[in-house]
Design an enzyme around this catalytic site. Structure first.
Site, PDB file in Angstrom:
ATOM      1  N   CYS A 104       0.815  -1.159   0.101  1.00 25.71           N
ATOM      2  CA  CYS A 104       0.142  -0.035   0.043  1.00 25.71           C
ATOM      3  C   CYS A 104       1.015   1.456   0.004  1.00 25.71           C
ATOM      4  CB  CYS A 104      -0.829   0.020   1.197  1.00 25.71           C
ATOM      5  SG  CYS A 104      -2.157  -1.234   1.161  1.00 25.71           S
TER       6      CYS A 104
HETATM    7  N1  NAD Z   1      -2.636  -6.232   1.639  1.00 29.84           N
HETATM    8  C1  NAD Z   1      -2.995  -5.170   2.262  1.00 29.84           C
HETATM    9  O1  NAD Z   1      -2.897  -4.824   3.448  1.00 29.84           O
HETATM   10  C2  NAD Z   1      -4.054  -4.186   1.479  1.00 29.84           C
HETATM   11  C3  NAD Z   1      -4.576  -3.051   2.432  1.00 29.84           C
HETATM   12  C4  NAD Z   1      -5.597  -2.163   1.670  1.00 29.84           C
HETATM   13  C5  NAD Z   1      -5.886  -2.243   0.254  1.00 29.84           C
HETATM   14  N2  NAD Z   1      -5.261  -3.266  -0.450  1.00 29.84           N
HETATM   15  C6  NAD Z   1      -5.497  -3.346  -2.036  1.00 29.84           C
HETATM   16  O2  NAD Z   1      -6.248  -4.390  -2.255  1.00 29.84           O
HETATM   17  C7  NAD Z   1      -5.922  -5.144  -3.442  1.00 29.84           C
HETATM   18  C8  NAD Z   1      -5.846  -6.600  -3.373  1.00 29.84           C
HETATM   19  O3  NAD Z   1      -4.415  -6.598  -2.490  1.00 29.84           O
HETATM   20  P1  NAD Z   1      -4.037  -8.075  -1.728  1.00 29.84           P
HETATM   21  O4  NAD Z   1      -3.137  -7.524  -0.834  1.00 29.84           O
HETATM   22  O5  NAD Z   1      -5.350  -8.680  -1.387  1.00 29.84           O
HETATM   23  O6  NAD Z   1      -3.329  -8.662  -2.999  1.00 29.84           O
HETATM   24  P2  NAD Z   1      -2.873 -10.191  -3.237  1.00 29.84           P
HETATM   25  O7  NAD Z   1      -1.911 -10.269  -4.013  1.00 29.84           O
HETATM   26  O8  NAD Z   1      -2.558 -10.812  -1.745  1.00 29.84           O
HETATM   27  O9  NAD Z   1      -4.116 -10.865  -3.569  1.00 29.84           O
HETATM   28  C9  NAD Z   1      -4.851 -10.850  -4.990  1.00 29.84           C
HETATM   29  C10 NAD Z   1      -5.229 -11.901  -5.183  1.00 29.84           C
HETATM   30  O10 NAD Z   1      -5.846 -11.580  -6.674  1.00 29.84           O
HETATM   31  C11 NAD Z   1      -5.767 -13.146  -7.294  1.00 29.84           C
HETATM   32  N3  NAD Z   1      -5.841 -12.600  -8.894  1.00 29.84           N
HETATM   33  C12 NAD Z   1      -5.149 -11.895  -9.656  1.00 29.84           C
HETATM   34  N4  NAD Z   1      -5.717 -11.655 -10.982  1.00 29.84           N
HETATM   35  C13 NAD Z   1      -7.136 -12.287 -10.703  1.00 29.84           C
HETATM   36  C14 NAD Z   1      -8.172 -12.389 -11.667  1.00 29.84           C
HETATM   37  N5  NAD Z   1      -7.953 -12.093 -12.900  1.00 29.84           N
HETATM   38  N6  NAD Z   1      -9.256 -12.998 -11.223  1.00 29.84           N
HETATM   39  C15 NAD Z   1      -9.131 -13.510 -10.148  1.00 29.84           C
HETATM   40  N7  NAD Z   1      -8.540 -13.277  -9.065  1.00 29.84           N
HETATM   41  C16 NAD Z   1      -7.127 -12.688  -9.457  1.00 29.84           C
HETATM   42  C17 NAD Z   1      -4.351 -13.310  -7.125  1.00 29.84           C
HETATM   43  O11 NAD Z   1      -4.042 -14.719  -7.558  1.00 29.84           O
HETATM   44  C18 NAD Z   1      -4.363 -13.142  -5.533  1.00 29.84           C
HETATM   45  O12 NAD Z   1      -4.970 -14.389  -4.706  1.00 29.84           O
HETATM   46  C19 NAD Z   1      -4.866  -4.165  -4.155  1.00 29.84           C
HETATM   47  O13 NAD Z   1      -5.499  -3.250  -4.851  1.00 29.84           O
HETATM   48  C20 NAD Z   1      -4.067  -3.772  -2.771  1.00 29.84           C
HETATM   49  O14 NAD Z   1      -3.546  -2.444  -3.181  1.00 29.84           O
HETATM   50  C21 NAD Z   1      -4.348  -4.288   0.060  1.00 29.84           C
END
Ligand code: NAD
Length: 440
Positions: A272
């Site tokens: 983030c």
């Molecule tokens: N991790 C954090 O602390 C956090 C906090 C707030 C916001 N975010 C935001 O949330 C979003 C997700 O982050 P995250 O940390 O969960 O990422 P992550 O990489 O842990 O998880 C994302 C998931 O999406 C899947 N994916 C990718 N392409 C896909 C598709 N086309 N269809 C279905 N699934 C698909 C991946 O395989 C993965 O399992 C990002 O935009 C991030 O910036 C993350």
């Protein structure tokens, strides 16, 4: 029609589809399922889908027992097949939004989801984007893809942006008690989204548009990036002034108003804070505006690993040693305390800089047993023993996990570079603390 969706949400018969089952998606899926909704998770990663279907947990903030119980009772399941979206009432998108090599937004994951979602969007469906992104994404990217069908937003389906605020490892604030911001394309979209999220979250905060909700998320993380940048710069200034930055910050934090505590460190990490501000500055560039605070904070924060290298070099100098040829142990490579996520971790930058300087680098982190390093597996040291600590020329604390034996680290390391103030107030000639020249 809308009443029907509302009723299904109210009586918890609405089927929820969570697209992307990572750090954000899995805990959200579990929260809905724990609140009696039937949840189907959709991910392109077969490994995650198989694990979830076996009840195997892979995210720290999710309880193993709760997940197993929800899988056994068929409240939650997962698939790689997007056609299940035909049968879900609400689809929530939680896919990655990284930056590309030029530090521009990479929305390819969202676009891939849209290719599928546009095939299965149907009447009375609610859709929410939770992935962090630039202002305008929901209206400019998602809406046209969904309206390519004969369906119309606010009438046939409902579209919102609602930023995820998860703070991995935070035991006090989790999904339920972290207020959730939401902005829909139309008022009806926001209304439906509010009702849905209120069924799992104590407080939902509606804003007037998806753009406002998108900007809220970017402001929150830009605020953190800039304030951490300030703390980092004050640390460097304090080193020059011969003042202990940690003492200064702690004393300033006794002011009950008008000051918020941020601490310096080896650099930003995670998915983030190092990334999100670039989403805002990229968008502003398209509007001919340079986001100067963001650029400056980014410059200072990304420079911190080089500063840590300088501290290591100063420490080794005392023993007539150089980085070249030294053996360095990094303690903690996750991007923050007590979690297992190494994405964008400054530890990786410090390791790279050390290796470029000719050092041999190993690490110890019980949360991260191995990483991919230059295409190969690199394992954590098995244990933190006297023998291991003594075999390194310097121990560098990058992430201050709680489960580390710091007494042992202090007694057995030859030289310690402490970037997290673990050894606060301790005067010991072999400890160099970031932001405190008094210690070296
Ligand atoms: N991790 C954090 O602390 C956090 C906090 C707030 C916001 N975010 C935001 O949330 C979003 C997700 O982050 P995250 O940390 O969960 O990422 P992550 O990489 O842990 O998880 C994302 C998931 O999406 C899947 N994916 C990718 N392409 C896909 C598709 N086309 N269809 C279905 N699934 C698909 C991946 O395989 C993965 O399992 C990002 O935009 C991030 O910036 C993350």
């Amino acid at each position: 029609m809308k009443k029907d969706l509302q009723r299904k949400i109210n009586d918890k018969t609405a089927a929820i589809g969570i697209i992307g089952l990572g750090y954000v998606g899995l805990p959200l899926a579990v929260e809905f399922a724990s609140n009696r909704f039937k949840v189907i998770g959709i991910d392109v990663d077969k490994d995650k889908v198989n694990k979830l279907n076996k009840g195997e947990n892979y995210i720290g903030d999710v309880s193993d027992d709760n997940l197993m119980q929800l899988v056994t009772s068929k409240k939650i399941s997962a698939t790689t097949d997007f056609s299940v979206l035909s049968d879900v009432d609400a689809a929530i998108i939680c896919v990655p939004t990284p930056l590309n090599k030029l530090k521009d937004p990479d929305v390819s994951y969202i676009l891939n989801v849209l290719k599928q979602l546009s095939k299965y969007v149907h009447k009375d469906m609610f859709i929410s984007l939770e992935s962090t992104t630039y202002p305008g994404t929901t209206r400019e990217l998602i809406l046209p893809a969904l309206e390519k069908t004969s369906l119309r937003v606010g009438k046939d389906f409902y579209l919102c942006f609602s930023p995820e605020r998860v703070d991995p490892g935070n035991e006090k604030y989790q999904i339920k008690n972290t207020p959730k911001v939401i902005g829909g394309i139309t008022e009806k979209c926001t209304e439906i989204g509010k009702i849905l999220y209120e069924s799992i979250i104590d407080k939902v905060v509606p804003v007037s548009s998806p753009e406002a909700a998108e900007t809220v998320k970017l402001l929150e993380n830009t605020f953190r990036s800039i304030n951490i940048g300030l703390a980092n710069e004050v640390a460097i200034m304090c080193e020059k002034l011969g003042v202990d930055v940690w003492e200064v910050i702690d004393a300033a934090a006794t002011k009950p108003f008008g000051f918020m505590k941020f601490t310096p460190g080896p650099g930003l990490g995670g998915h983030c804070i190092p990334i999100d501000p670039h989403y805002l500055s990229w968008k502003m560039k398209t509007l001919d505006y340079r986001a100067r605070f963001i650029e400056l904070a980014g410059e200072i924060n990304t420079g911190m690993p080089v500063h840590v290298l300088d501290l290591i070099s100063k420490g080794l100098n005392r023993f007539q040693k150089s980085i070249n040829g030294s053996k360095i142990l990094i303690l903690g490579i996750a991007y923050k305390k007590d979690i297992d996520d190494v994405r964008e971790s400054p530890a990786l930058d410090v390791m790279t800089l050390l290796e470029q300087g000719g050092a041999r680098v190993e690490y110890y982190d019980t949360y991260v047993p191995n990483i991919k390093w230059h295409g190969k597996d690199k394992n954590s040291q098995n244990a933190l023993s006297s023998k291991i600590l003594r075999s390194f020329d310097a121990t560098v604390i990058i992430t201050d996990h709680s489960n580390m034996d710091y007494d042992l680290v202090r007694s057995e390391s030859r030289l310690i570079i402490d970037t997290r103030n673990v050894f606060s107030g301790i005067k010991d000639s072999k400890i160099i603390r970031l932001g405190n020249t008094q210690s070296y």
